[in-house]
Design an enzyme around this catalytic site. Structure first.
Site, PDB file in Angstrom:
ATOM      1  N   HIS A 157       0.637  -0.996  -0.165  1.00 29.86           N
ATOM      2  CA  HIS A 157      -0.283   0.128  -0.163  1.00 29.86           C
ATOM      3  C   HIS A 157       0.949   1.051  -0.334  1.00 29.86           C
ATOM      4  CE1 HIS A 157      -4.354  -2.016   0.283  1.00 29.86           C
ATOM      5  NE2 HIS A 157      -3.442  -2.901   0.421  1.00 29.86           N
ATOM      6  N   ASP A 369       3.168   9.308  -0.529  1.00 27.81           N
ATOM      7  CA  ASP A 369       2.513   8.757  -0.125  1.00 27.81           C
ATOM      8  C   ASP A 369       2.181   7.802  -1.007  1.00 27.81           C
ATOM      9  OD1 ASP A 369       0.186   7.933   1.548  1.00 27.81           O
ATOM     10  OD2 ASP A 369      -0.603  10.123   2.092  1.00 27.81           O
TER      11      ASP A 369
HETATM   12  P1  ADQ Z   1      -3.025   6.037   5.126  1.00 30.74           P
HETATM   13  O1  ADQ Z   1      -1.369   6.442   5.264  1.00 30.74           O
HETATM   14  O2  ADQ Z   1      -3.528   5.785   6.686  1.00 30.74           O
HETATM   15  O3  ADQ Z   1      -2.896   4.547   4.622  1.00 30.74           O
HETATM   16  P2  ADQ Z   1      -4.769   7.792   3.116  1.00 30.74           P
HETATM   17  O4  ADQ Z   1      -5.048   6.875   2.383  1.00 30.74           O
HETATM   18  O5  ADQ Z   1      -5.082   8.966   3.089  1.00 30.74           O
HETATM   19  O6  ADQ Z   1      -3.318   7.207   4.101  1.00 30.74           O
HETATM   20  O7  ADQ Z   1      -6.091   7.102   4.295  1.00 30.74           O
HETATM   21  C1  ADQ Z   1      -6.285   7.622   5.608  1.00 30.74           C
HETATM   22  C2  ADQ Z   1      -7.673   7.195   5.747  1.00 30.74           C
HETATM   23  O8  ADQ Z   1      -7.988   8.413   7.121  1.00 30.74           O
HETATM   24  C3  ADQ Z   1      -9.175   8.119   5.077  1.00 30.74           C
HETATM   25  O9  ADQ Z   1     -10.004   7.327   5.348  1.00 30.74           O
HETATM   26  C4  ADQ Z   1      -9.212   9.184   5.667  1.00 30.74           C
HETATM   27  O10 ADQ Z   1     -10.654   9.881   5.776  1.00 30.74           O
HETATM   28  C5  ADQ Z   1      -9.202   8.927   6.971  1.00 30.74           C
HETATM   29  N1  ADQ Z   1      -8.697   9.825   8.491  1.00 30.74           N
HETATM   30  C6  ADQ Z   1      -7.965  11.074   8.207  1.00 30.74           C
HETATM   31  N2  ADQ Z   1      -7.629  11.697   9.490  1.00 30.74           N
HETATM   32  C7  ADQ Z   1      -8.909  11.349   9.798  1.00 30.74           C
HETATM   33  C8  ADQ Z   1      -9.550  11.363  11.377  1.00 30.74           C
HETATM   34  N3  ADQ Z   1      -8.536  13.012  11.759  1.00 30.74           N
HETATM   35  N4  ADQ Z   1     -10.286  11.066  11.665  1.00 30.74           N
HETATM   36  C9  ADQ Z   1     -10.736  10.176  10.845  1.00 30.74           C
HETATM   37  N5  ADQ Z   1     -10.262   9.515   9.864  1.00 30.74           N
HETATM   38  C10 ADQ Z   1      -9.447  10.565   9.094  1.00 30.74           C
HETATM   39  C11 ADQ Z   1      -2.061   3.590   3.714  1.00 30.74           C
HETATM   40  C12 ADQ Z   1      -1.056   4.891   2.926  1.00 30.74           C
HETATM   41  C13 ADQ Z   1      -1.723   4.925   2.059  1.00 30.74           C
HETATM   42  C14 ADQ Z   1      -2.386   4.374   0.463  1.00 30.74           C
HETATM   43  C15 ADQ Z   1      -4.107   3.585   1.804  1.00 30.74           C
HETATM   44  C16 ADQ Z   1      -4.592   2.628   1.152  1.00 30.74           C
HETATM   45  O11 ADQ Z   1      -0.597   4.981   3.163  1.00 30.74           O
HETATM   46  O12 ADQ Z   1      -0.841   6.254   1.006  1.00 30.74           O
HETATM   47  O13 ADQ Z   1      -3.787   5.278   0.124  1.00 30.74           O
HETATM   48  O14 ADQ Z   1      -2.687   2.928   2.960  1.00 30.74           O
HETATM   49  O15 ADQ Z   1      -4.152   1.931  -0.038  1.00 30.74           O
END
Ligand code: ADQ
Length: 479
Positions: A157, A369
């Site tokens: 991921h 990311d």
């Molecule tokens: P993450 O690094 O966790 O995922 P991301 O893809 O942005 O990053 O997903 C974060 C999730 O958490 C989103 O659904 C978002 O809505 C939620 N979120 C963010 N801030 C929040 C908050 N303060 N309170 C509640 N919810 C919150 C990892 C990889 C990414 C990749 C994903 C999926 O690092 O690059 O996109 O996996 O493969």
């Protein structure tokens, strides 16, 4: 297709009364239901004494869940240590933050082997196994060492760096060799695929064939591993509906009332150094300094859910953000206006969706990311008649396909300020054009489509006719 077995470090166990989890969990549950599946992984529980190796099983809405616990030593070595303090910075190009520790490397290997041992008795011969993410890279090789002949796919991921970066890891070649136990290795983007290919070529001196396959011999048997890019998406329709409803909910209404007629910029993530939060605050400060017409006219809301508190670099980050947000507010606030609203906790999914919809600008500027789902959620949440503008780091995987975003280099605060100014002043027609081209992409590239495509490609792979006499897992040689 045979039964699907998904393996991930954390299992999204169903809990009564809890809201549905985010896109990935939903997408995986959908494919698990469609294929009568099993989801295996760590329960999230940490035991004080030695682990028992016991597997707890529950069945819920057509999916079997099997979980195992970690003990405190393994949690520290495998999870907090090797996974989060070594592999996480390595894969995000942050070599200065990597704190290598041989004991943690051994714990990582041991836990992967324990997971393989715990899963093995639950497997049927025609199961299709799909292992997820950096915590579990060696698990496929450990399963093969135990005799598993099933199709096994792996998806990473997070980004895949090129060999020039990857080679900094002691034992980097062994981790790469682990990937050769899989029939399919998926990464998020073309850039990550190029990194992976480069590692196979320069790190292991293997040839990549025209179809992006790499063939290697282990246990006297040749196996071809397909390498490919599969961009993850979100459940676009359902997120758009959630946002539409949430806009009338109490949280979004309170938020709007408190803003008056000021514009809103929103950012949301886990509090993580890869997300570029201090850089973003500096970019916003540069907006206020270089474009004073926005003073008292715009508010930046940053919601940052705390994570990985046991790792020192995360505690340092919190301190830095507290200081930066405090300084910007101290420098620019008026009696009736604070430029930065910084909320350091998780908020409910629908509340977040409502904030995205209310915001004129979504500011998503990670330093690196894999994909970044917040960028996709922000776009899905917009009102089609009056959409906001996405500002996106060119180092997020999402930048490869989200062509309607304003791209920015997060290391350049002045450039971020210029893009913010441009976004805040962008005419409706341009906002609509940019938004609709991104939304079309999001409607096609959903989380479910991602899972279906990955599994279809895994199914196409030709398996070796004979099982390896004895697959040698790389670390079995070393330990
Ligand atoms: P993450 O690094 O966790 O995922 P991301 O893809 O942005 O990053 O997903 C974060 C999730 O958490 C989103 O659904 C978002 O809505 C939620 N979120 C963010 N801030 C929040 C908050 N303060 N309170 C509640 N919810 C919150 C990892 C990889 C990414 C990749 C994903 C999926 O690092 O690059 O996109 O996996 O493969």
């Amino acid at each position: 297709m045979g039964r699907l077995v998904v393996v991930s470090n954390r299992v999204a166990l169903p809990r009564r009364g809890e809201p549905t989890a985010g896109g990935l969990a939903v997408a995986l549950k959908d494919v698990l239901k469609a294929n009568g599946g099993l989801w295996f992984g760590w329960s999230g529980e940490t035991l004080k004494g030695p682990t028992t190796g016991e597997v707890k099983a529950v069945r819920y809405q057509g999916i079997d869940y099997a979980t195992t616990d970690l003990n405190e030593t393994d949690y520290k070595g495998f999870y907090a240590g090797y996974s989060n303090n070594i592999l996480w910075p390595l894969f995000h190009f942050r070599l200065g933050l990597l704190e290598y520790d041989r004991k943690q490397a051994a714990a990582y290997r041991r836990v992967n082997r324990d997971f393989a041992k715990a899963l093995m008795p639950l497997l049927a011969p025609d199961d299709v196994i799909w292992i997820h993410d950096y915590q579990l890279i060696p698990m496929g090789a450990e399963l093969r060492a135990l005799g598993a002949r099933q199709r096994i796919g792996f998806f990473l991921h997070i980004p895949f760096p090129p060999w020039a970066v990857f080679s900094a890891l002691p034992g980097a070649d062994m981790l790469l060799r682990d990937l050769l136990a899989y029939d399919l290795v998926g990464v998020q983007t073309k850039r990550d695929l190029a990194g992976l290919v480069n590692c196979m070529q320069d790190g292991l001196e293997l040839d990549i064939d025209a179809g992006h396959g790499v063939t290697a011999t282990n246990g006297g048997i040749q196996r071809r591993t397909q390498l490919s890019a599969h961009a993850i998406g979100i459940d676009t329709r359902s997120f758009a509906t959630t946002a539409r409803k949430a806009a009338f909910g109490p949280d979004a209404q309170r938020m709007k009332a408190s803003m008056g007629d000021r514009q809103l910029i929103v950012g949301a993530e886990r509090l993580d150094y890869t997300k570029g939060l201090p850089h973003r605050l500096r970019g916003f400060a540069a907006l206020l300094a270089n474009f004073p017409e926005h003073l008292n006219r715009v508010t930046y809301l940053q919601v940052a859910a705390r994570s990985r508190n046991e790792v020192a670099s995360y505690r340092d980050l919190r301190r830095e953000l507290d200081q930066l947000a405090g300084r910007i507010n101290g420098d620019y606030a008026e009696f009736d206006w604070s430029p930065v609203r910084y909320v350091a906790r998780a908020v409910a999914r629908d509340t977040l969706a409502g904030f995205y919809r209310a915001a004129d600008v979504g500011l998503v500027t990670p330093l690196r990311d894999g994909m970044n789902l917040v960028a996709k959620e922000y776009v899905a949440a917009q009102d089609p008649t009056n959409p906001g503008v996405l500002i996106l780091s060119s180092f997020a995987g999402a930048a490869e396909t989200m062509d309607g975003a304003l791209l920015v280099n997060p290391l350049d605060p002045e450039a971020m300020a210029e893009q913010l100014d441009r976004a805040l002043k962008m005419p409706l027609e341009e906002r609509r054009d940019r938004w609709s081209s991104m939304m079309r992409g999001l409607e096609e590239q959903t989380a479910s489509r991602w899972a279906e495509n990955f599994l279809a490609e895994l199914e196409e792979q030709t398996l070796p006719a004979e099982p390896p006499a004895a697959w040698t897992a790389p670390a079995a040689v070393r330990n």
